[in-house]
Design a protein around this motif. Structure first.
Motif, mmCIF file in Angstrom:
data_model
loop_
_atom_site.group_PDB
_atom_site.id
_atom_site.type_symbol
_atom_site.label_atom_id
_atom_site.label_comp_id
_atom_site.label_asym_id
_atom_site.label_seq_id
_atom_site.Cartn_x
_atom_site.Cartn_y
_atom_site.Cartn_z
ATOM 1 N N LEU A 183 0.832 -1.205 0.000
ATOM 2 C CA LEU A 183 0.000 0.000 0.000
ATOM 3 C C LEU A 183 0.868 1.257 0.000
ATOM 4 O O LEU A 183 0.606 2.207 -0.745
ATOM 5 C CB LEU A 183 -0.927 -0.005 1.214
ATOM 6 C CG LEU A 183 -1.882 1.178 1.350
ATOM 7 C CD1 LEU A 183 -2.808 1.260 0.136
ATOM 8 C CD2 LEU A 183 -2.693 1.044 2.627
ATOM 9 N N GLN A 184 1.914 1.251 0.811
ATOM 10 C CA GLN A 184 2.819 2.403 0.855
ATOM 11 C C GLN A 184 3.497 2.620 -0.493
ATOM 12 O O GLN A 184 3.625 3.753 -0.970
ATOM 13 C CB GLN A 184 3.861 2.203 1.948
ATOM 14 C CG GLN A 184 4.782 3.387 2.123
ATOM 15 C CD GLN A 184 5.767 3.167 3.259
ATOM 16 O OE1 GLN A 184 5.850 2.084 3.820
ATOM 17 N NE2 GLN A 184 6.513 4.194 3.596
ATOM 18 N N GLN A 185 3.898 1.538 -1.137
ATOM 19 C CA GLN A 185 4.546 1.630 -2.441
ATOM 20 C C GLN A 185 3.562 2.184 -3.489
ATOM 21 O O GLN A 185 3.933 3.015 -4.323
ATOM 22 C CB GLN A 185 5.063 0.256 -2.858
ATOM 23 C CG GLN A 185 5.893 0.268 -4.111
ATOM 24 C CD GLN A 185 6.430 -1.120 -4.431
ATOM 25 O OE1 GLN A 185 5.835 -2.129 -4.055
ATOM 26 N NE2 GLN A 185 7.553 -1.179 -5.113
ATOM 27 N N GLN A 186 2.317 1.734 -3.441
ATOM 28 C CA GLN A 186 1.310 2.227 -4.377
ATOM 29 C C GLN A 186 1.037 3.712 -4.157
ATOM 30 O O GLN A 186 0.898 4.475 -5.120
ATOM 31 C CB GLN A 186 0.018 1.431 -4.227
ATOM 32 C CG GLN A 186 0.125 0.013 -4.741
ATOM 33 C CD GLN A 186 -1.104 -0.822 -4.408
ATOM 34 O OE1 GLN A 186 -1.928 -0.439 -3.581
ATOM 35 N NE2 GLN A 186 -1.210 -1.983 -5.032
ATOM 36 N N ARG A 187 0.983 4.137 -2.902
ATOM 37 C CA ARG A 187 0.755 5.551 -2.596
ATOM 38 C C ARG A 187 1.926 6.406 -3.100
ATOM 39 O O ARG A 187 1.728 7.477 -3.669
ATOM 40 C CB ARG A 187 0.569 5.754 -1.113
ATOM 41 C CG ARG A 187 -0.764 5.273 -0.605
ATOM 42 C CD ARG A 187 -0.903 5.499 0.876
ATOM 43 N NE ARG A 187 -2.202 5.064 1.348
ATOM 44 C CZ ARG A 187 -2.521 4.957 2.618
ATOM 45 N NH1 ARG A 187 -1.630 5.233 3.556
ATOM 46 N NH2 ARG A 187 -3.728 4.548 2.977
ATOM 47 N N ALA A 188 3.142 5.928 -2.878
ATOM 48 C CA ALA A 188 4.324 6.658 -3.348
ATOM 49 C C ALA A 188 4.335 6.753 -4.866
ATOM 50 O O ALA A 188 4.644 7.816 -5.429
ATOM 51 C CB ALA A 188 5.594 5.970 -2.838
ATOM 52 N N ALA A 189 3.967 5.676 -5.531
ATOM 53 C CA ALA A 189 3.927 5.688 -6.994
ATOM 54 C C ALA A 189 2.860 6.656 -7.492
ATOM 55 O O ALA A 189 3.076 7.377 -8.476
ATOM 56 C CB ALA A 189 3.659 4.279 -7.523
ATOM 57 N N ALA A 190 1.721 6.697 -6.803
ATOM 58 C CA ALA A 190 0.639 7.604 -7.194
ATOM 59 C C ALA A 190 1.082 9.061 -7.016
ATOM 60 O O ALA A 190 0.773 9.918 -7.847
ATOM 61 C CB ALA A 190 -0.619 7.315 -6.388
ATOM 62 N N LEU A 191 1.798 9.354 -5.939
ATOM 63 C CA LEU A 191 2.293 10.714 -5.714
ATOM 64 C C LEU A 191 3.323 11.108 -6.758
ATOM 65 O O LEU A 191 3.350 12.256 -7.217
ATOM 66 C CB LEU A 191 2.900 10.843 -4.324
ATOM 67 C CG LEU A 191 1.898 10.847 -3.157
ATOM 68 C CD1 LEU A 191 2.646 10.819 -1.826
ATOM 69 C CD2 LEU A 191 0.992 12.058 -3.242
ATOM 70 N N ASN A 192 4.182 10.191 -7.133
ATOM 71 C CA ASN A 192 5.212 10.467 -8.117
ATOM 72 C C ASN A 192 4.622 10.652 -9.516
ATOM 73 O O ASN A 192 5.155 11.406 -10.328
ATOM 74 C CB ASN A 192 6.250 9.360 -8.141
ATOM 75 C CG ASN A 192 7.127 9.375 -6.895
ATOM 76 O OD1 ASN A 192 7.260 10.396 -6.230
ATOM 77 N ND2 ASN A 192 7.693 8.234 -6.566
ATOM 78 N N ASN A 193 3.543 9.940 -9.806
ATOM 79 C CA ASN A 193 2.937 10.013 -11.138
ATOM 80 C C ASN A 193 1.915 11.137 -11.247
ATOM 81 O O ASN A 193 1.563 11.529 -12.345
ATOM 82 C CB ASN A 193 2.247 8.686 -11.485
ATOM 83 C CG ASN A 193 3.264 7.592 -11.684
ATOM 84 O OD1 ASN A 193 4.407 7.842 -12.029
ATOM 85 N ND2 ASN A 193 2.849 6.349 -11.446
ATOM 86 N N GLY A 194 1.424 11.617 -10.121
ATOM 87 C CA GLY A 194 0.341 12.581 -10.162
ATOM 88 C C GLY A 194 0.754 13.955 -9.945
ATOM 89 O O GLY A 194 1.366 14.814 -10.188
#
Length: 64
Positions: free
Chosen positions: A53-64
């Motif tokens: 979940l933390q990895q997905q959140r970090a990826a979403a922040l980096n992509n968004g």
């Protein structure tokens, strides 16, 4: 005495249990798991879920 339940275990061709026979398909077998082992397995699952979940959140922040 510890409470034990059967937990599926995956065996593939080439495992130590498969020394004298060839398995065409993987087999599921059960083994007994005590409460301490079960709690440790559940804790590992929760840690993996939290890390994912933390990895997905970090990826979403980096992509968004």
């Amino acid at each position: 005495m510890n409470n034990t339940d059967s937990v599926p275990r995956f065996i593939e061709p080439g495992d130590d249990q498969d020394q004298d026979q060839d398995l065409v398909l993987p087999l599921y077998v059960s083994r007994q798991v005590d409460d301490k082992t079960r709690r440790a397995q559940e804790a590992r699952k929760r840690l993996l879920a939290a890390a994912t979940l933390q990895q997905q959140r970090a990826a979403a922040l980096n992509n968004g």
